[in-house]
Design a protein around this motif. Structure first.
Motif, PDB file in Angstrom:
ATOM      1  N   ASN A  65       0.836  -1.219   0.000  1.00  0.00           N
ATOM      2  CA  ASN A  65       0.000   0.000   0.000  1.00  0.00           C
ATOM      3  C   ASN A  65       0.865   1.261   0.000  1.00  0.00           C
ATOM      4  O   ASN A  65       0.723   2.149   0.844  1.00  0.00           O
ATOM      5  CB  ASN A  65      -0.945   0.004   1.206  1.00  0.00           C
ATOM      6  CG  ASN A  65      -1.973  -1.096   1.122  1.00  0.00           C
ATOM      7  OD1 ASN A  65      -2.602  -1.289   0.086  1.00  0.00           O
ATOM      8  ND2 ASN A  65      -2.133  -1.847   2.202  1.00  0.00           N
ATOM      9  N   GLN A  66       1.782   1.317  -0.972  1.00  0.00           N
ATOM     10  CA  GLN A  66       2.691   2.450  -1.083  1.00  0.00           C
ATOM     11  C   GLN A  66       2.528   3.142  -2.438  1.00  0.00           C
ATOM     12  O   GLN A  66       2.019   2.546  -3.389  1.00  0.00           O
ATOM     13  CB  GLN A  66       4.150   1.978  -0.971  1.00  0.00           C
ATOM     14  CG  GLN A  66       4.541   1.406   0.364  1.00  0.00           C
ATOM     15  CD  GLN A  66       5.951   0.832   0.309  1.00  0.00           C
ATOM     16  OE1 GLN A  66       6.193  -0.220  -0.263  1.00  0.00           O
ATOM     17  NE2 GLN A  66       6.896   1.556   0.906  1.00  0.00           N
ATOM     18  N   GLY A  67       2.990   4.380  -2.532  1.00  0.00           N
ATOM     19  CA  GLY A  67       3.220   5.017  -3.819  1.00  0.00           C
ATOM     20  C   GLY A  67       2.033   5.649  -4.520  1.00  0.00           C
ATOM     21  O   GLY A  67       2.178   6.677  -5.173  1.00  0.00           O
TER      22      GLY A  67
ATOM     23  N   LEU B 282      -2.448  10.374   0.730  1.00  0.00           N
ATOM     24  CA  LEU B 282      -3.834  10.048   1.077  1.00  0.00           C
ATOM     25  C   LEU B 282      -4.137   8.555   1.065  1.00  0.00           C
ATOM     26  O   LEU B 282      -5.027   8.100   1.774  1.00  0.00           O
ATOM     27  CB  LEU B 282      -4.797  10.767   0.119  1.00  0.00           C
ATOM     28  CG  LEU B 282      -4.866  12.292   0.262  1.00  0.00           C
ATOM     29  CD1 LEU B 282      -5.860  12.871  -0.730  1.00  0.00           C
ATOM     30  CD2 LEU B 282      -5.264  12.675   1.687  1.00  0.00           C
ATOM     31  N   LEU B 283      -3.406   7.766   0.261  1.00  0.00           N
ATOM     32  CA  LEU B 283      -3.708   6.333   0.162  1.00  0.00           C
ATOM     33  C   LEU B 283      -2.692   5.462   0.880  1.00  0.00           C
ATOM     34  O   LEU B 283      -2.872   4.238   0.935  1.00  0.00           O
ATOM     35  CB  LEU B 283      -3.776   5.919  -1.318  1.00  0.00           C
ATOM     36  CG  LEU B 283      -4.848   6.588  -2.174  1.00  0.00           C
ATOM     37  CD1 LEU B 283      -4.761   6.100  -3.615  1.00  0.00           C
ATOM     38  CD2 LEU B 283      -6.238   6.321  -1.623  1.00  0.00           C
ATOM     39  N   ASN B 284      -1.643   6.061   1.423  1.00  0.00           N
ATOM     40  CA  ASN B 284      -0.603   5.260   2.067  1.00  0.00           C
ATOM     41  C   ASN B 284      -1.174   4.424   3.213  1.00  0.00           C
ATOM     42  O   ASN B 284      -1.870   4.943   4.091  1.00  0.00           O
ATOM     43  CB  ASN B 284       0.517   6.152   2.598  1.00  0.00           C
ATOM     44  CG  ASN B 284       1.393   6.675   1.479  1.00  0.00           C
ATOM     45  OD1 ASN B 284       1.269   6.251   0.339  1.00  0.00           O
ATOM     46  ND2 ASN B 284       2.296   7.596   1.802  1.00  0.00           N
ATOM     47  N   GLY B 285      -0.871   3.131   3.176  1.00  0.00           N
ATOM     48  CA  GLY B 285      -1.328   2.231   4.238  1.00  0.00           C
ATOM     49  C   GLY B 285      -2.785   1.841   4.142  1.00  0.00           C
ATOM     50  O   GLY B 285      -3.284   1.128   5.018  1.00  0.00           O
ATOM     51  N   LYS B 286      -3.480   2.270   3.085  1.00  0.00           N
ATOM     52  CA  LYS B 286      -4.911   1.942   2.943  1.00  0.00           C
ATOM     53  C   LYS B 286      -5.131   0.886   1.881  1.00  0.00           C
ATOM     54  O   LYS B 286      -4.457   0.866   0.856  1.00  0.00           O
ATOM     55  CB  LYS B 286      -5.700   3.205   2.582  1.00  0.00           C
ATOM     56  CG  LYS B 286      -5.688   4.272   3.669  1.00  0.00           C
ATOM     57  CD  LYS B 286      -6.505   5.483   3.231  1.00  0.00           C
ATOM     58  CE  LYS B 286      -6.483   6.556   4.310  1.00  0.00           C
ATOM     59  NZ  LYS B 286      -7.222   7.773   3.895  1.00  0.00           N
ATOM     60  N   GLU B 287      -6.117   0.029   2.099  1.00  0.00           N
ATOM     61  CA  GLU B 287      -6.520  -0.965   1.103  1.00  0.00           C
ATOM     62  C   GLU B 287      -7.524  -0.313   0.152  1.00  0.00           C
ATOM     63  O   GLU B 287      -8.659  -0.098   0.508  1.00  0.00           O
ATOM     64  CB  GLU B 287      -7.164  -2.185   1.800  1.00  0.00           C
ATOM     65  CG  GLU B 287      -6.182  -3.115   2.456  1.00  0.00           C
ATOM     66  CD  GLU B 287      -5.509  -4.056   1.459  1.00  0.00           C
ATOM     67  OE1 GLU B 287      -5.897  -4.024   0.279  1.00  0.00           O
ATOM     68  OE2 GLU B 287      -4.589  -4.784   1.870  1.00  0.00           O
ATOM     69  N   TRP B 288      -7.096   0.013  -1.038  1.00  0.00           N
ATOM     70  CA  TRP B 288      -7.990   0.698  -1.978  1.00  0.00           C
ATOM     71  C   TRP B 288      -8.245  -0.101  -3.259  1.00  0.00           C
ATOM     72  O   TRP B 288      -9.180   0.159  -4.000  1.00  0.00           O
ATOM     73  CB  TRP B 288      -7.402   2.062  -2.372  1.00  0.00           C
ATOM     74  CG  TRP B 288      -6.014   1.982  -2.928  1.00  0.00           C
ATOM     75  CD1 TRP B 288      -4.847   2.084  -2.229  1.00  0.00           C
ATOM     76  CD2 TRP B 288      -5.643   1.756  -4.284  1.00  0.00           C
ATOM     77  NE1 TRP B 288      -3.761   1.934  -3.070  1.00  0.00           N
ATOM     78  CE2 TRP B 288      -4.228   1.738  -4.339  1.00  0.00           C
ATOM     79  CE3 TRP B 288      -6.355   1.563  -5.463  1.00  0.00           C
ATOM     80  CZ2 TRP B 288      -3.519   1.525  -5.538  1.00  0.00           C
ATOM     81  CZ3 TRP B 288      -5.657   1.372  -6.648  1.00  0.00           C
ATOM     82  CH2 TRP B 288      -4.269   1.364  -6.680  1.00  0.00           C
ATOM     83  N   LEU B 289      -7.412  -1.102  -3.515  1.00  0.00           N
ATOM     84  CA  LEU B 289      -7.511  -1.883  -4.746  1.00  0.00           C
ATOM     85  C   LEU B 289      -8.752  -2.764  -4.753  1.00  0.00           C
ATOM     86  O   LEU B 289      -9.072  -3.411  -3.756  1.00  0.00           O
ATOM     87  CB  LEU B 289      -6.248  -2.739  -4.895  1.00  0.00           C
ATOM     88  CG  LEU B 289      -6.069  -3.488  -6.213  1.00  0.00           C
ATOM     89  CD1 LEU B 289      -5.807  -2.522  -7.352  1.00  0.00           C
ATOM     90  CD2 LEU B 289      -4.914  -4.477  -6.079  1.00  0.00           C
ATOM     91  N   VAL B 290      -9.460  -2.803  -5.884  1.00  0.00           N
ATOM     92  CA  VAL B 290     -10.587  -3.731  -6.071  1.00  0.00           C
ATOM     93  C   VAL B 290     -10.051  -4.941  -6.808  1.00  0.00           C
ATOM     94  O   VAL B 290      -9.715  -4.881  -7.993  1.00  0.00           O
ATOM     95  CB  VAL B 290     -11.738  -3.072  -6.871  1.00  0.00           C
ATOM     96  CG1 VAL B 290     -12.896  -4.063  -7.037  1.00  0.00           C
ATOM     97  CG2 VAL B 290     -12.201  -1.793  -6.210  1.00  0.00           C
ATOM     98  N   ARG B 291      -9.922  -6.058  -6.100  1.00  0.00           N
ATOM     99  CA  ARG B 291      -9.282  -7.254  -6.663  1.00  0.00           C
ATOM    100  C   ARG B 291     -10.288  -8.196  -7.316  1.00  0.00           C
ATOM    101  O   ARG B 291     -11.378  -8.344  -6.889  1.00  0.00           O
ATOM    102  CB  ARG B 291      -8.529  -8.012  -5.555  1.00  0.00           C
ATOM    103  CG  ARG B 291      -7.471  -7.143  -4.859  1.00  0.00           C
ATOM    104  CD  ARG B 291      -6.774  -7.899  -3.765  1.00  0.00           C
ATOM    105  NE  ARG B 291      -5.863  -7.034  -3.014  1.00  0.00           N
ATOM    106  CZ  ARG B 291      -4.616  -6.781  -3.354  1.00  0.00           C
ATOM    107  NH1 ARG B 291      -4.109  -7.354  -4.442  1.00  0.00           N
ATOM    108  NH2 ARG B 291      -3.857  -5.974  -2.633  1.00  0.00           N
TER     109      ARG B 291
END
Length: 342
Positions: free
Chosen positions: A144-146, A333-342
């Protein structure tokens, strides 16, 4: 499933002798007068912005390829494009097309929507590296980087990104809504070192590609299910856009001009983003591509070197500062967060 192309044709108010006359007369004014007119009539353009734009345009005018194109189109100055764009883009020539509308126009550069990748000898090498690049991407996602929301650069107002709303997927500043379009910058007016450190093999491959534009945004671009990026144009026709799809579920499409195609994992696409284009993700997973620019093959090697110098100097101006500011405000804003829809 219907796909509708939202054409730019018809935006003009029709042929105007006055507009044509102005397009010929205004470029004859001294730069000092022209800059004064632009500063007095533009919103959000500083003195540095205007100076940088004029300098860039005047230097591009001196390139042999552009001079050839201007002669064939009967143009005395690139300023004519800004004043009479509708007429010029409808002029029959190898360099113009009704669906092409860049902010910075380089006559003399061939106008084609989509390119045969067989014309570029480095494409097999990039496609062969697909597993390596994808592995680095997956490691970044696992940590959850970048990545950060894609935000259009704005001089004024609050940052906005694509979110789902009652009106569909729109740009808004709803901080509670997840971003539908996220990117990881590798280059933006130069290298983004903290992100490059996370995928060094990808960066090494990009650096090996002939005519790679190190000043343009090079990103991993992630588009969520249900997202539609509405019709828009890239800022210039002197570069080509390259896509390497890394996670491309069925149902993810790109429309460039009158061409519609579906991304396929590991298959490079090369196209001209100065043409009107739009994108959809109609799948149930996040689509991710590696996205970067190369200088157009019609430029000579010497012209590519000069354009690279101009792009490098442009990065130190107030124009690019807007992009860097916007990126800095949203990069965590997204660092360390699970945002991907797998």
């Amino acid at each position: 499933m219907p796909f509708l192309f939202q054409s730019e044709i018809g935006r003009s108010t029709g042929k105007s002798d006055f507009r044509f006359l102005m397009s010929r007369l205004v470029p004859m004014l001294p730069d000092s007068v022209l800059k004064g007119l632009v500063r007095g009539g533009s919103k959000g353009l500083s003195r540095e912005d205007v100076d940088a734009i004029f300098s860039f345009q005047r230097e591009v005018e001196r390139l042999p390829t552009v001079q050839k194109g201007m002669r064939e189109l009967g143009m005395k100055s690139l300023m004519e494009w800004n004043l009479d764009r509708d007429r010029i883009m409808r002029t029959r020539s190898p360099y113009t097309h009704p669906m092409m509308r860049p902010l910075f126009f380089s006559p003399g550069v061939t106008a084609r929507m989509r390119y045969d990748t067989a014309e570029f000898d480095w494409v097999p090498r990039l496609e062969a590296a697909y597993p390596v690049i994808k592995e680095e991407l997956l490691q970044v996602l696992a940590n959850n980087q970048g990545f950060q929301p894609y935000v259009p650069a704005e001089k004024e107002g609050t940052e906005r990104w694509l979110v789902k709303s009652d009106n569909g997927v729109v740009f808004a500043n709803d901080t509670s809504a997840p971003s539908m379009w996220n990117v990881m910058y590798l280059y933006m007016g130069g290298p983004i070192l903290e992100n490059q450190a996370l995928c060094p093999k990808t960066v090494e491959l990009l650096e090996s590609i002939p005519r790679f534009n190190r000043r343009a945004p090079s990103v991993f671009s992630a588009l969520h299910p249900g997202a539609h990026i509405a019709t828009h144009h890239g800022p210039r026709n002197g570069v080509l856009r390259v896509h390497l799809p890394l996670v491309a579920p069925k149902g993810c499409y790109l429309n460039v001009g009158s061409e519609l195609f579906e991304w396929q994992d590991g298959k490079v696409e090369i196209w001209d983003d100065s043409f009107a284009h739009q994108a959809w993700n109609r799948s149930d997973r996040t689509r991710i591509i590696l996205h970067f620019d190369i200088y157009h093959p019609d430029w000579s090697d010497e012209e590519v070197e000069r354009l690279d110098e101009l792009d490098r100097s442009f990065d130190n101006t107030a124009v690019m500062a807007i992009f860097h500011e916007t990126r800095d405000k949203t990069k965590g804003l997204l660092n360390g967060k699970e945002w991907l829809v797998r």
